[in-house]
Design an enzyme around this catalytic site. Structure first.
Site, PDB file in Angstrom:
ATOM      1  N   LYS A 135      -3.136 -26.751 -65.185  1.00 17.79           N
ATOM      2  CA  LYS A 135      -2.502 -26.828 -63.861  1.00 17.79           C
ATOM      3  C   LYS A 135      -2.903 -25.971 -62.768  1.00 17.79           C
ATOM      4  O   LYS A 135      -2.791 -24.734 -63.145  1.00 17.79           O
ATOM      5  CB  LYS A 135      -1.057 -26.660 -64.403  1.00 17.79           C
ATOM      6  CG  LYS A 135      -0.285 -27.880 -64.959  1.00 17.79           C
ATOM      7  CD  LYS A 135       1.145 -27.726 -65.077  1.00 17.79           C
ATOM      8  CE  LYS A 135       2.117 -28.857 -65.559  1.00 17.79           C
ATOM      9  NZ  LYS A 135       3.497 -28.452 -65.745  1.00 17.79           N
ATOM     10  N   GLU A 165       7.882 -16.002 -71.118  1.00 19.99           N
ATOM     11  CA  GLU A 165       7.069 -17.404 -71.641  1.00 19.99           C
ATOM     12  C   GLU A 165       6.806 -17.457 -73.211  1.00 19.99           C
ATOM     13  O   GLU A 165       6.897 -18.279 -73.783  1.00 19.99           O
ATOM     14  CB  GLU A 165       5.801 -17.410 -71.040  1.00 19.99           C
ATOM     15  CG  GLU A 165       6.103 -17.897 -69.404  1.00 19.99           C
ATOM     16  CD  GLU A 165       6.410 -19.312 -69.054  1.00 19.99           C
ATOM     17  OE1 GLU A 165       6.589 -19.988 -69.981  1.00 19.99           O
ATOM     18  OE2 GLU A 165       6.581 -19.521 -67.744  1.00 19.99           O
ATOM     19  N   LYS A 172       0.446 -23.865 -77.124  1.00 20.08           N
ATOM     20  CA  LYS A 172       0.133 -24.788 -75.796  1.00 20.08           C
ATOM     21  C   LYS A 172      -0.864 -25.683 -75.972  1.00 20.08           C
ATOM     22  O   LYS A 172      -0.882 -26.873 -75.604  1.00 20.08           O
ATOM     23  CB  LYS A 172      -0.174 -23.568 -74.692  1.00 20.08           C
ATOM     24  CG  LYS A 172      -0.352 -24.391 -73.490  1.00 20.08           C
ATOM     25  CD  LYS A 172      -0.021 -23.766 -72.340  1.00 20.08           C
ATOM     26  CE  LYS A 172      -0.024 -24.497 -71.186  1.00 20.08           C
ATOM     27  NZ  LYS A 172       0.149 -24.058 -69.800  1.00 20.08           N
ATOM     28  N   ASN A 218       8.363 -26.831 -70.030  1.00 21.32           N
ATOM     29  CA  ASN A 218       9.338 -26.678 -68.865  1.00 21.32           C
ATOM     30  C   ASN A 218      10.407 -25.955 -69.337  1.00 21.32           C
ATOM     31  O   ASN A 218      11.437 -26.077 -68.399  1.00 21.32           O
ATOM     32  CB  ASN A 218       9.297 -27.696 -67.656  1.00 21.32           C
ATOM     33  CG  ASN A 218       7.932 -28.012 -67.285  1.00 21.32           C
ATOM     34  OD1 ASN A 218       7.120 -27.323 -67.117  1.00 21.32           O
ATOM     35  ND2 ASN A 218       7.796 -29.430 -67.297  1.00 21.32           N
ATOM     36  N   HIS A 221      12.922 -22.327 -61.777  1.00 23.88           N
ATOM     37  CA  HIS A 221      12.575 -22.502 -60.499  1.00 23.88           C
ATOM     38  C   HIS A 221      13.392 -22.334 -59.258  1.00 23.88           C
ATOM     39  O   HIS A 221      13.303 -21.859 -58.189  1.00 23.88           O
ATOM     40  CB  HIS A 221      11.635 -23.886 -60.564  1.00 23.88           C
ATOM     41  CG  HIS A 221      10.384 -23.790 -61.112  1.00 23.88           C
ATOM     42  ND1 HIS A 221       9.745 -24.661 -61.557  1.00 23.88           N
ATOM     43  CD2 HIS A 221       9.407 -22.670 -61.596  1.00 23.88           C
ATOM     44  CE1 HIS A 221       8.786 -24.459 -62.183  1.00 23.88           C
ATOM     45  NE2 HIS A 221       8.181 -23.244 -62.166  1.00 23.88           N
TER      46      HIS A 221
HETATM   47  N1  GLY Z   1       3.382 -23.853 -67.567  1.00 19.17           N
HETATM   48  C1  GLY Z   1       3.668 -25.332 -67.952  1.00 19.17           C
HETATM   49  C2  GLY Z   1       2.696 -26.150 -68.154  1.00 19.17           C
HETATM   50  O1  GLY Z   1       1.427 -25.672 -68.275  1.00 19.17           O
HETATM   51  O2  GLY Z   1       2.700 -27.326 -68.495  1.00 19.17           O
END
Ligand code: GLY
Length: 359
Positions: free
Chosen positions: A140, A182, A231, A249, A256
């Protein structure tokens, strides 16, 4: 030998390696140039990192673009300046943009790399915990606009990620804690990530919180590896966030909104996400989606990592209004990731009436 983790994306040509080691930082430049046989490149580096490591890294002044620190720098003007630098240096499709810094540097550099000449090589050297466990992996890339964070961007996978744990030695406590939020997030979503192994991150973090808070690199290394594996498990199945990736998220929609209402000045990203996770645990408990025991465990874990040292008085209705404008909201319905049981989450619609009374 460095540790290497391969990120396999469904579209094979987008797969890339993540290297993780503690080798001397002074070797990094040579290694990257050699790995990619680079003739021409531009390094975008955080000002803070440049002050600490500029000399050791050894890039010439005409090879670098120094980006001031802070989310506010992830703007169109800086994007334009980076592109102008690429043009001046005559970068072409064989060249690379190398990001050295945290999430802000990675995001804006990645966006420049994805758009300059319709895409050139993009190499990430994350220097914050947050960038190591989250923003440098998954592709992203974006810049912010006056209307919100990351509103102009792309999915653009890096060609490689070089994590060197030594950068973390000089990371200040505030930024370190931001990354830890995180990390804790991954404990709450682990079982829904569909990874090959059960890492037991929730229990690992509960037991070793003080070692991790003390930045004991043996524990930090393990934590980073697990978060990256989680991830990757998500991103490799859903690169463009059509479904599964949304679970990353968790805590972010509220987080946010909190960042925005405070003009990005009061909270780090991680801190805001920690408040967001706390909020959504309260909400889920109130609506009987989770039992009191799990809520207690979750809040205890958040407390162990020392979040919530700020009191704030932003009215919940204002925060919820901002959540309605989140780019993930659909037709005024606020989509959130909800906890279900230890390590499991799912997407759902926020019941706005119930949400108004959930501080
Ligand atoms: N930080 C959330 C994602 O990479 O989707």
């Amino acid at each position: 030998m460095p540790n290497k983790i391969d990120v396999e994306i469904e579209e094979k040509h987008k797969s890339y390696p993540i290297y993780m080691d503690t080798e001397p930082i002074e070797d990094l430049k040579e290694r990257i140039i050699k790995d990619f046989d680079l003739k021409n490149y531009l390094v975008v580096i955080s000002e803070k990192v440049y002050k600490l490591y500029g000399k050791i890294l050894g890039f010439d002044s005409n090879e670098i673009f120094i980006l001031k620190d802070g989310e506010i720098q992830k703007n169109f003007k800086n994007y334009q300046k980076i592109i102008q630098c690429c043009e001046k240096k005559g970068l072409n499709r064989k060249s690379a943009l190398i990001a050295i810094g945290g999430g802000v540097v990675g995001d804006i550099t990645g966006f420049a790399a994805s758009t300059y000449m319709r895409g050139i090589k993009f190499i990430q050297v994350p220097t914050t915990l947050l960038a190591c466990v989250d923003s440098s992996v998954g592709g992203k890339v974006a810049i912010d606009t006056d209307y919100g964070k990351n509103l102009v961007g792309a999915f653009y996978q890096p060609h490689a990620v070089y994590i060197n744990l030594q950068f973390l030695n000089t990371l200040d406590e505030i930024q370190y804690k931001s990354g830890l939020a995180e990390v804790v997030k991954y404990a709450f979503i682990e079982k829904s990530c569909g990874a090959r192994f059960d890492f037991g991150l929730f229990d690992f973090l509960s037991v070793h919180s003080s070692k991790i808070l003390d930045k004991d690199l043996r524990f930090v290394e393990k934590v980073i590896k697990v978060c990256i594996e989680l991830k990757i498990a998500v991103v490799s199945k859903d690169e463009k966030e059509a479904g599964l990736r949304k679970i990353l998220n968790f805590g972010h929609t509220y987080g946010h909104a909190l960042e925005k209402i405070s003009n990005y000045k009061t909270f780090t990203h991680g801190e805001a996400v920690a408040y967001g996770m706390h909020y959504i645990f309260n909400y889920a408990h109130k609506l009987k989606m989770i039992d009191a025991n799990y809520k207690e465990m979750a809040v205890t874990l958040l407390h162990k990592f020392g979040f919530y040292n700020k009191t704030f008085k932003y009215p919940t209705d204002k925060i919820i209004n901002i959540m309605k404008n989140d780019k993930k909201a659909e037709d005024n319905v606020i989509k959130v990731i909800l906890p279900m049981m230890k390590g499991y989450v799912k997407e759902g619609d926020l019941d706005i009436q119930a949400a108004l009374n959930c501080d």
